[in-house]
Scaffold this motif. Sequence first.
Motif, mmCIF file in Angstrom:
data_model
loop_
_atom_site.group_PDB
_atom_site.id
_atom_site.type_symbol
_atom_site.label_atom_id
_atom_site.label_comp_id
_atom_site.label_asym_id
_atom_site.label_seq_id
_atom_site.Cartn_x
_atom_site.Cartn_y
_atom_site.Cartn_z
ATOM 1 N N UNK A 230 -18.532 37.458 35.721
ATOM 2 C CA UNK A 230 -19.540 38.223 36.458
ATOM 3 C C UNK A 230 -19.301 38.157 37.955
ATOM 4 N N UNK A 231 -18.690 37.085 38.408
ATOM 5 C CA UNK A 231 -18.481 36.919 39.847
ATOM 6 C C UNK A 231 -17.257 37.670 40.351
ATOM 7 N N UNK A 264 -24.762 42.374 35.513
ATOM 8 C CA UNK A 264 -24.050 41.147 35.136
ATOM 9 C C UNK A 264 -24.792 40.399 34.043
ATOM 10 N N UNK A 265 -26.099 40.310 34.165
ATOM 11 C CA UNK A 265 -26.889 39.634 33.127
ATOM 12 C C UNK A 265 -26.715 40.326 31.782
ATOM 13 N N UNK A 266 -26.738 41.652 31.799
ATOM 14 C CA UNK A 266 -26.554 42.407 30.565
ATOM 15 C C UNK A 266 -25.191 42.132 29.942
ATOM 16 N N UNK A 267 -24.145 42.110 30.766
ATOM 17 C CA UNK A 267 -22.788 41.898 30.262
ATOM 18 C C UNK A 267 -22.551 40.454 29.843
ATOM 19 N N UNK A 268 -23.160 39.502 30.542
ATOM 20 C CA UNK A 268 -23.051 38.099 30.137
ATOM 21 C C UNK A 268 -23.735 37.894 28.789
ATOM 22 N N UNK A 269 -24.928 38.467 28.652
ATOM 23 C CA UNK A 269 -25.649 38.336 27.383
ATOM 24 C C UNK A 269 -24.898 38.988 26.229
ATOM 25 N N UNK A 270 -24.143 40.039 26.547
ATOM 26 C CA UNK A 270 -23.364 40.741 25.516
ATOM 27 C C UNK A 270 -22.016 40.070 25.253
ATOM 28 N N UNK A 274 -17.948 36.348 31.509
ATOM 29 C CA UNK A 274 -18.189 34.914 31.574
ATOM 30 C C UNK A 274 -18.984 34.609 32.842
ATOM 31 N N UNK A 275 -19.340 33.351 33.011
ATOM 32 C CA UNK A 275 -19.974 32.910 34.264
ATOM 33 C C UNK A 275 -19.063 31.933 34.993
ATOM 34 N N UNK A 276 -17.765 32.058 34.760
ATOM 35 C CA UNK A 276 -16.799 31.150 35.393
ATOM 36 C C UNK A 276 -16.787 31.358 36.903
ATOM 37 N N UNK A 277 -16.804 30.254 37.635
ATOM 38 C CA UNK A 277 -16.751 30.314 39.096
ATOM 39 C C UNK A 277 -15.375 30.760 39.551
ATOM 40 N N UNK A 296 -9.141 41.222 36.329
ATOM 41 C CA UNK A 296 -9.648 40.601 37.543
ATOM 42 C C UNK A 296 -9.919 41.729 38.533
ATOM 43 N N UNK A 297 -10.748 41.464 39.519
ATOM 44 C CA UNK A 297 -10.962 42.403 40.614
ATOM 45 C C UNK A 297 -10.382 41.773 41.877
ATOM 46 N N UNK A 298 -9.564 42.535 42.622
ATOM 47 C CA UNK A 298 -9.015 41.942 43.827
ATOM 48 C C UNK A 298 -8.142 42.888 44.628
#
Length: 461
Positions: A230-231, A264-270, A274-277, A296-298
């Motif tokens: 998500x980050x 992000x909450x919707x995609x994490x719940x689905x 991930x919630x990896x830092x 990845x985004x970058x």
Amino acid sequence: MKRRIVSLLAIATMTATMFAGCGSTESASTEAPADETTESADAAVELAEDTGKVLNIHCWNDEFQSRLKSHYKDYEEVDATHGKIGDVDVVWTITPSTDNAYQNNLDEALLAQESASADDKVDLFLVEADYALKYVDTDYAMPLKDLGITDADLADQYKYTQDIVTDSNGNLKGASWQACSAGLIYNREMAKEVLGTDDPDEVQALVSDWDKFKETSDKIVAAGYKMCSAFDTYRTYSNNVSGKWVQDGKLVMDKNIEKWIDDSKELVDAKAETTDDLWGDDWAKGKRPEGNIFCYFGPAWFFNFCLAADEEGTIANQGGWGYCVGPQSYYWGGTWICAATGTDNANLVKDIILTMTTDKAVLKEIAQQDADCVNSKTVLKELASDDSGNLELLGGQNPYAQLAEGAEKIDLSNLSAYDQGCTEELEKAMKNYFLGNATKDEALDMFKKAVHEKYPDVTVD
């Protein structure tokens, strides 16, 4: 000494005589005669002979050090924190950014600049977009025109890279070798398996907005994989906001930031995200096929510093990544070189800035050797026009036309000195929400409290 991000902002009002004779803003603000262009006035600057025996450079990692080592012909490495340029010793003070440590350390050094011994004076320091204004809008950063660097010298650079380091009086106070438009970096093998194609144009059509991104995530999850953290997506949303984090002294939550939280909450719940830092060990597993991460985004610096192309078994090492723009155009980061007022190596500082940010041969070398996107319209056009811009880690794809187009679209009107701190605190708070350890309102309260603690001058609801 513990200093907050805004600790130097008040210094912008200090008198220009703070460092008498050392490139003050008083001399920089002297207007040229009506018949004399600014460029000719800048070109007429004569710098005093360098007297410094030590060139002190402050930065937060070894990125600039590696660039200087590889591409500045007169640099000789001594060890991890020392080098030589001619008879001048180069001393690197590298302080990680974690918990604001780099800025705190730089603040102390700059506040002591006037009384520091010659060997201890800061000569060059590096800044990121998130907090560049904090430093360039003070007298501690030297106007480039006071070094004799002209508009003509910098004419081939992207305007946004100059806007970031222009102070409230219109003085340009830094330069970058990078243009950091960014996109979505995807796993080609996974794309072929799940989406039926790894062609950049076809993949782009499947992630061209956030609704399509969610639709594609359903397919990725059904195949047993994850999209990303998500980050990873945060910067794409935050670079497309309608206003600054702080307006009239008050914290403002933009609708696009709220959209990032909800999406992000919707995609994490689905189980799609991930919630990896960022930069953590779990997040880094996606660099390898067994990490089962689609993207990845970058920006281009991500290619070189984050995908481990030199490590056997990584996706990058196998040429297994592809690149497309993704749901929204955005940029991420970049590094700017600033000359410190009071430097006793002004000629050397000038040459480093000009060489590393305007020398087209050097910039093309950086692009080809380091897979970076450089701050030269001419060089990017050359790279995009033939195979010289093909990148092995992207399976031979040439991303430079897309990167150059993205650089032209970058809008910095909502940049502020509070960006890094607000981003850090938001991500910390929202992780609790994404994991189900707090409600959305509770996480927002955590965020607001943390921002007020970091910036006591900012009002929060």
